[in-house]
Every structure is written in structure tokens, then in C-alpha cells.
Design a protein around this motif. Structure first.
Motif, short mmCIF file in Angstrom:
data_model
loop_
_atom_site.label_atom_id
_atom_site.label_comp_id
_atom_site.label_asym_id
_atom_site.label_seq_id
_atom_site.Cartn_x
_atom_site.Cartn_y
_atom_site.Cartn_z
N THR A 1 0.82 -1.21 0.00
CA THR A 1 0.00 0.00 0.00
C THR A 1 0.86 1.26 0.00
O THR A 1 2.05 1.22 0.32
CB THR A 1 -0.92 0.04 1.23
OG1 THR A 1 -0.11 0.18 2.41
CG2 THR A 1 -1.77 -1.22 1.31
N VAL A 2 0.22 2.37 -0.34
CA VAL A 2 0.90 3.65 -0.29
C VAL A 2 1.38 3.94 1.13
O VAL A 2 2.51 4.41 1.33
CB VAL A 2 -0.04 4.77 -0.78
CG1 VAL A 2 0.58 6.15 -0.55
CG2 VAL A 2 -0.38 4.57 -2.26
N ALA A 3 0.56 3.62 2.12
CA ALA A 3 0.95 3.86 3.52
C ALA A 3 2.20 3.08 3.88
O ALA A 3 3.09 3.60 4.58
CB ALA A 3 -0.20 3.47 4.45
N GLN A 4 2.32 1.85 3.40
CA GLN A 4 3.50 1.04 3.70
C GLN A 4 4.74 1.58 3.01
O GLN A 4 5.84 1.57 3.58
CB GLN A 4 3.23 -0.41 3.30
CG GLN A 4 2.21 -1.09 4.20
CD GLN A 4 1.60 -2.33 3.60
OE1 GLN A 4 1.77 -2.61 2.40
NE2 GLN A 4 0.87 -3.09 4.41
N LEU A 5 4.60 2.10 1.81
CA LEU A 5 5.73 2.73 1.13
C LEU A 5 6.16 3.99 1.88
O LEU A 5 7.36 4.25 2.03
CB LEU A 5 5.35 3.09 -0.31
CG LEU A 5 5.12 1.92 -1.26
CD1 LEU A 5 4.51 2.42 -2.57
CD2 LEU A 5 6.43 1.18 -1.55
N LEU A 6 5.22 4.76 2.37
CA LEU A 6 5.53 6.01 3.07
C LEU A 6 6.32 5.78 4.35
O LEU A 6 7.14 6.61 4.74
CB LEU A 6 4.24 6.75 3.40
CG LEU A 6 3.54 7.48 2.26
CD1 LEU A 6 2.13 7.89 2.69
CD2 LEU A 6 4.33 8.69 1.80
N VAL B 1 10.21 -2.92 9.49
CA VAL B 1 10.71 -1.72 8.82
C VAL B 1 11.97 -2.07 8.04
O VAL B 1 12.86 -2.77 8.56
CB VAL B 1 11.03 -0.60 9.83
CG1 VAL B 1 11.78 0.54 9.16
CG2 VAL B 1 9.76 -0.08 10.47
N LEU B 2 12.06 -1.62 6.79
CA LEU B 2 13.26 -1.77 5.98
C LEU B 2 13.36 -0.54 5.08
O LEU B 2 12.54 -0.34 4.19
CB LEU B 2 13.19 -3.04 5.13
CG LEU B 2 14.43 -3.35 4.27
CD1 LEU B 2 15.66 -3.53 5.15
CD2 LEU B 2 14.19 -4.58 3.41
N TYR B 3 14.34 0.30 5.37
CA TYR B 3 14.49 1.57 4.65
C TYR B 3 14.66 1.33 3.16
O TYR B 3 15.45 0.48 2.75
CB TYR B 3 15.70 2.33 5.20
CG TYR B 3 15.83 3.74 4.71
CD1 TYR B 3 14.96 4.72 5.15
CD2 TYR B 3 16.84 4.10 3.83
CE1 TYR B 3 15.08 6.03 4.72
CE2 TYR B 3 16.98 5.41 3.40
CZ TYR B 3 16.10 6.38 3.84
OH TYR B 3 16.23 7.67 3.41
N SER B 4 13.92 2.07 2.33
CA SER B 4 13.91 1.79 0.90
C SER B 4 13.88 3.07 0.08
O SER B 4 12.90 3.82 0.09
CB SER B 4 12.70 0.93 0.53
OG SER B 4 12.61 0.75 -0.86
N ASN B 5 14.97 3.33 -0.65
CA ASN B 5 14.98 4.40 -1.63
C ASN B 5 14.03 4.07 -2.78
O ASN B 5 13.32 4.95 -3.29
CB ASN B 5 16.39 4.62 -2.17
CG ASN B 5 17.28 5.33 -1.18
OD1 ASN B 5 16.87 6.27 -0.51
ND2 ASN B 5 18.52 4.87 -1.08
N ALA B 6 14.03 2.80 -3.20
CA ALA B 6 13.17 2.40 -4.32
C ALA B 6 11.71 2.63 -3.99
O ALA B 6 10.90 2.98 -4.87
CB ALA B 6 13.42 0.93 -4.66
N GLY B 7 11.33 2.44 -2.73
CA GLY B 7 9.95 2.65 -2.33
C GLY B 7 9.51 4.09 -2.54
O GLY B 7 8.38 4.36 -2.94
N TYR B 8 10.41 5.04 -2.29
CA TYR B 8 10.05 6.44 -2.48
C TYR B 8 10.10 6.85 -3.95
O TYR B 8 9.37 7.76 -4.36
CB TYR B 8 10.92 7.34 -1.59
CG TYR B 8 10.20 7.67 -0.31
CD1 TYR B 8 9.53 8.87 -0.15
CD2 TYR B 8 10.13 6.73 0.72
CE1 TYR B 8 8.82 9.16 1.01
CE2 TYR B 8 9.42 7.00 1.89
CZ TYR B 8 8.77 8.22 2.02
OH TYR B 8 8.06 8.48 3.17
N THR B 9 10.92 6.19 -4.74
CA THR B 9 10.84 6.42 -6.18
C THR B 9 9.52 5.89 -6.72
O THR B 9 8.89 6.51 -7.60
CB THR B 9 12.03 5.78 -6.91
OG1 THR B 9 13.23 6.48 -6.56
CG2 THR B 9 11.86 5.84 -8.43
N LEU B 10 9.05 4.77 -6.18
CA LEU B 10 7.73 4.26 -6.57
C LEU B 10 6.65 5.26 -6.19
O LEU B 10 5.68 5.48 -6.95
CB LEU B 10 7.48 2.91 -5.92
CG LEU B 10 6.12 2.26 -6.21
CD1 LEU B 10 5.82 2.19 -7.70
CD2 LEU B 10 6.06 0.86 -5.59
#
Length: 530
Positions: free
Chosen positions: A124-129, A168-177
Motif C-alpha cells: 500500500t501507499v501507507a506502507q511505502l511512506l 521496517v526496511l528503509y527503501s529508496n526504491a519505495g520512495y521512487t515508486l
């Protein structure tokens, strides 16, 4: 590498008057008012010690203090890359679209970006955030030109390390998504939406822009913004007082979502800190470490509506290091602590007398040289590197051993990511004949494991930072093994780093001893001084 690093920030409560300063040199500041001389004098000392950058402090949206240090080109209006603080802006953009009714944070990423594939489509968007999607791995290197379609394909190929929402796992790719989601749902490009809707301050001024011209979807969404610290402070106040997104959205942004367990919690785009850090609950974001060499940090204290923003452009004293150094005194209302000033002049012959190679009984070694009246020590070996670069107390030996084992397993090529990494290395240096562990240190918020790789008669030193799931978070082919510069004091040598005090080094009877938080490490000279 774009990273957060906000968990490294210690508390800072700013009770200061008005002052503004631009500098002509690290030791010179002009146009400063008299309301905060102790704070100004303290920052001056840190500039002399090597801080180069800008500082902006505000209360209630009013600028209290701004400082600029460095060469004559740096003023309080100098633009710095803010690295992963970009994520705070991307999160605000998502909530702007929520305000517009264009999406919900409970929406699936795959429903918002139809071409998205792989397991990440179900998060979900919330999980990416909040970095709870489990998305693991990188979709591109920071400075690698990367188009939208290529970024989307790379993200679709990434794995999910755990059940989304469970960790929790910090993700740059998640924020690009998230940036791709913004582009799909807004009907505008990500960058256009940011400039027209998110970066604009209440007075109409646009707070910054993008560092790279593109296509840079390796950075878009997670680390591409640049601005002045004055604009960063102004935007932070505007965000949290409901002038960028709705008050309802602000409440979602500032409310802790996932308790990390160390006094910090994940929120959308920020790290929430409990009152043990600031004396009141606060939020923080930090970034840097990419090829610009910039480091930035911003903190928001909601009950007092205070903001402090810092940015730096050298490694001598970074913005985060400065905040760590001065924070406790600011909390107590005391004058800022000054850097250590115990350096003593040493005859060049005395330096030459200790130059040489020193070995540990456990196999590691140190190469000692002199440069510009400084002692330069280079470490080789898993036992030597931590002695030269003491590891923080909260990082245990088991975590270091696991990180080193994961790096060696990666380069053994047993997984798809490992095979890709070997292929990338061999493109740069040739077919790999051998990989040897050189040691691990903690820097820029991450463990970095150094390895020496051999290809034919050529060798190269590479360091890797892996995430909690063993995927590559950052990698760099370096100029050599990790080294550190030391200055002479009356009792021996200490790091040429005003924010560090350990290890200290002494020499006696053809031996070198490094004394750090875990005790003393003694070596024996293997090669006499020149």
C-alpha cells in the motif's frame, strides 16, 4: 547514497535571539546582531575546526538565526543538496493528492501504477511512506541516468523481504515508486507537481529545485532535491502548520506509525523522536552521502514551533556531526561546546620516526605515514579497521560479523543479486580472481564492509553497505583501504576530527597502541621508520 540518518540525531532545543551572518572564511563572520553572541561564538569555533555550510533557525515561522561558513562563495542563500530529506517532500506530495481525492494511502501500488509488476504491486501507499513495505534492493545507482520505464521495470523486479506492514526496511526504491504514483495520479510529471504544488511557500517563493537535469529516476522521489537551509526551515514550518497540505494530512504525517524500539518511530517521510531526545516530541529528517558530498539535517519541535536546519559540503565536520556535538549544550541552555584545541606542533623528524608498518598478532596491520604535519594511519584487516574506527556501542560484534558474511556471500555470486554485482564489478576491473575481507567500519549511518578484489595483477578496494535483508544499499570502488588522519597532542595523537576523540595513539619501544572505547590495541612495528 541517499539515506535518512535521522536516528543518529541527538536533541537540540533552540532558545536564541535574532542574528544573521554570512562568512568570508571559516573563521570570519559579519553582520551579526548581539542577541545570541554565545551561540554565534560557538558556531564560529566549529567553522574554524572545519564546518563549511549554512545553518538556519526559526521559531513560529520567523527566522531567528542564519549563519554561513566556508569560502567566499558560501552565503546563507547557498543551495545544497538535501539528499534523503527529499522523502519528506515526496510524502507531502502524496498527501496533497489525498487532499485532492486522487488517491488513498490504503490504495495498492499496483492499482495506481498499472505497469507495476512483482510483489511490490500488492503493497500500500501507507506502507511505502513508512518503509514498512518490505521492498528490498536498489533500482539504480544515485548518479546513474535512468529513465522512467527502466526505473519501473527495476522496481518491479525487486523482492519483498517480509509481510508488508510487519517490520521496517528503509527503501529508496519505495520512495521512487511513490514518485511514479504521483506522476500517474496527478496528470503531471513528478517534478512539475513538486514545483507547482509542494515546493511553493506561502509567500509564493519556490523552496528549491532538482539537483540533476535527468533522466534521474534513480533519485527522483528519494533524493534529488536541493535548496537553501533558510528555505528548508521555512518549508518545514509551512508543512507542519498546515500551509502545504491540510491539517488532517499534517496529523497523519506527524503521528508515529511503527515503533522502531530505540526512541524513534516511522512516520510518512520523517522520523518521530520521543521526548527523551528533545525534551519534547519532535520530528527529524537527514540526508546526504551521495557524490555531491553534501549532508543536511532538519528538525521540527512542534510544541514550540522551532525548526533548525543545517547543511554542509565537506566531511571535516558534517551537519549531522555538528548537531550531535552542540545538541546537549543547547538543550541545557549553555554556551555551545567548542572543538578540542589541544594540538601541539611536532618536529617533522618526530613524525618520520614513527612511520612504518605495524602488525597485530591476530593478523591485521596498520600503515603509518605522515602528510602535512599529520599522522595518517591506514588499516587492513577485520581486526584492524574497528580499532581505527571504533564501532558505536549499540552495534554488536554479531551484527558486524553478519554484515561481513553477507558481503562475502554476495560476491560469491550465489544469488541473482550477487551475480549481478559480480558482473558489475568485472565490467569495471576485469574477471574476479579473489575477494578478501578488509574490515568493517560505521560511517554515514551505515556499516561499510571493505573488501580487496583481485583481477589478474590488478587489485581494487570496494566497500559495501547492505540493508537488513542483505541487499546492497550502497557500494563504492575507493581509492584505497580506510585511513584516518591524526594530530599531535601532549599525550600522543588524536583524530584530526573535531567531533571525535577516539582512538588515541601512542608510540613506545617500537610499538603503536590505539586506545578506544573498548580498550587498547597494541601492535608491533614490522618495518622501521624511513
Amino acid at each position: 547514497m541517499n539515506r535518512r540518518g535521522a536516528a543518529l540525531i541527538i536533541g537540540v532545543t533552540m532558545l536564541v535571539g535574532a542574528c544573521t551572518a554570512d562568512s568570508d572564511s571559516p573563521a570570519s563572520v559579519s553582520d551579526r546582531s548581539i542577541e545570541c553572541p554565545e551561540i554565534a561564538a560557538g558556531f564560529d569555533e566549529w567553522a574554524v575546526a572545519g564546518f563549511s555550510g549554512t545553518i538556519a533557525i526559526s521559531t513560529g515561522g520567523r527566522e531567528d538565526c542564519s549563519f554561513a561558513y566556508g569560502d567566499t562563495t558560501i552565503t546563507t542563500d547557498t543551495v545544497f543538496s538535501v539528499g534523503s530529506i527529499t522523502k519528506s517532500f515526496t510524502a507531502a506530495a502524496i498527501f496533497a493528492l489525498v487532499d485532492d481525492g486522487k488517491l488513498s494511502i490504503d490504495d495498492r501500488a499496483g492499482d495506481l501504477v498499472p505497469d507495476l509488476g512483482g510483489p511490490v504491486a500488492d503493497v500500500t501507499v501507507a506502507q511505502l511512506l513508512t518503509h514498512t513495505s518490505g521492498l528490498t534492493g536498489n533500482h539504480g545507482s544515485d548518479e546513474q541516468p535512468l529513465g522512467r520505464d527502466e526505473a519501473l521495470a527495476a522496481i518491479s523486479n525487486l523482492g519483498v523481504a517480509f509481510a508488508p506492514g510487519s517490520d521496517v526496511l528503509y527503501s529508496n526504491a519505495g520512495y521512487t515508486l511513490l514518485a511514479l504514483i504521483i506522476e500517474e495520479t496527478s496528470g503531471m510529471s513528478y517534478r512539475d507537481f513538486m514545483v507547482t504544488r509542494v515546493l511553493r511557500l506561502p509567500d509564493g517563493h519556490v523552496a528549491g529545485g532538482f539537483w540533476e537535469a535527468g533522466p534521474h529516476w534513480a533519485l527522483d522521489g528519494n533524493g534529488g532535491l536541493a535548496m537553501t537551509t533558510r528555505d528548508l526551515a521555512s518549508w518545514t514550518h509551512a508543512l507542519f502548520t498546515g500551509q502545504v497540505v491540510s491539517p488532517e494530512a499534517v496529523e497523519r504525517i506527524r503521528t508515529p506509525v511503527f515503533d522502531v524500539g530505540d526512541g524513534t518511530s516511522e512516520t510518512p517521510g520523517w522520523v518521530a523522536l520521543d521526548d527523551k531526545v528533545f525534551g519534547e516530541p519532535g520530528l527529524a529528517a537527514a540526508g546526504g552521502g551521495d557524490s555531491t558530498g553534501h549532508n543536511a539535517v532538519v528538525v521540527w519541535l512542534p510544541s514550540s514551533e522551532r525548526v533548525v536546519a543545517m547543511a554542509s559540503n565537506t566531511a571535516k565536520v558534517t551537519a549531522e556531526e555538528l548537531l550531535r556535538a552542540v545538541g546537549p549544550a543547547l538543550v541545557a541552555g549553555d554556551p555551545l561546546p567548542t572543538p578540542r584545541d589541544d594540538e601541539v606542533a611536532l618536529d617533522p623528524g618526530a613524525l618520520d620516526a614513527v612511520v612504518g608498518r605495524y602488525e597485530l598478532d591476530s593478523g591485521g596491520s596498520f600503515e603509518v605515514s605522515s602528510r602535512d604535519s599529520r599522522l595518517v594511519v591506514t588499516a587492513a584487516g577485520p581486526d584492524a579497521v574497528p580499532a581505527l574506527f571504533p564501532i558505536p556501542d549499540d552495534i554488536g560484534a554479531s551484527r558486524i560479523a553478519e554484515h561481513e558474511a553477507d558481503v562475502l556471500a554476495l560476491l560469491a555470486g550465489a544469488t541473482d543479486e550477487g551475480r549481478d554485482e559480480r558482473k558489475a564489478l568485472e565490467t569495471d576491473i576485469g574477471t574476479l580472481d579473489d575477494v578478501e575481507l578488509a574490515g568493517t567500519l560505521f560511517d554515514d549511518g551505515d556499516l561499510r564492509t571493505y573488501v580487496t578484489v583481485t583481477s589478474g595483477s590488478e587489485t581494487a578496494v570496494v566497500w559495501y553497505a547492505l540493508d537488513e535483508e542483505g541487499s546492497v544499499a550502497a557500494v563504492e570502488i575507493t581509492d584505497g583501504l580506510p585511513s584516518r588522519s591524526f594530530v599531535s597532542t601532549t599525550g600522543g595523537f588524536r583524530p584530526d576530527d573535531p567531533s571525535a576523540s577516539e582512538p588515541t595513539i601512542t608510540f613506545d619501544d617500537n610499538r603503536m597502541t590505539l586506545s578506544g572505547p573498548d580498550g587498547a590495541t597494541t601492535t608491533t612495528a614490522a618495518r622501521s621508520a624511513r
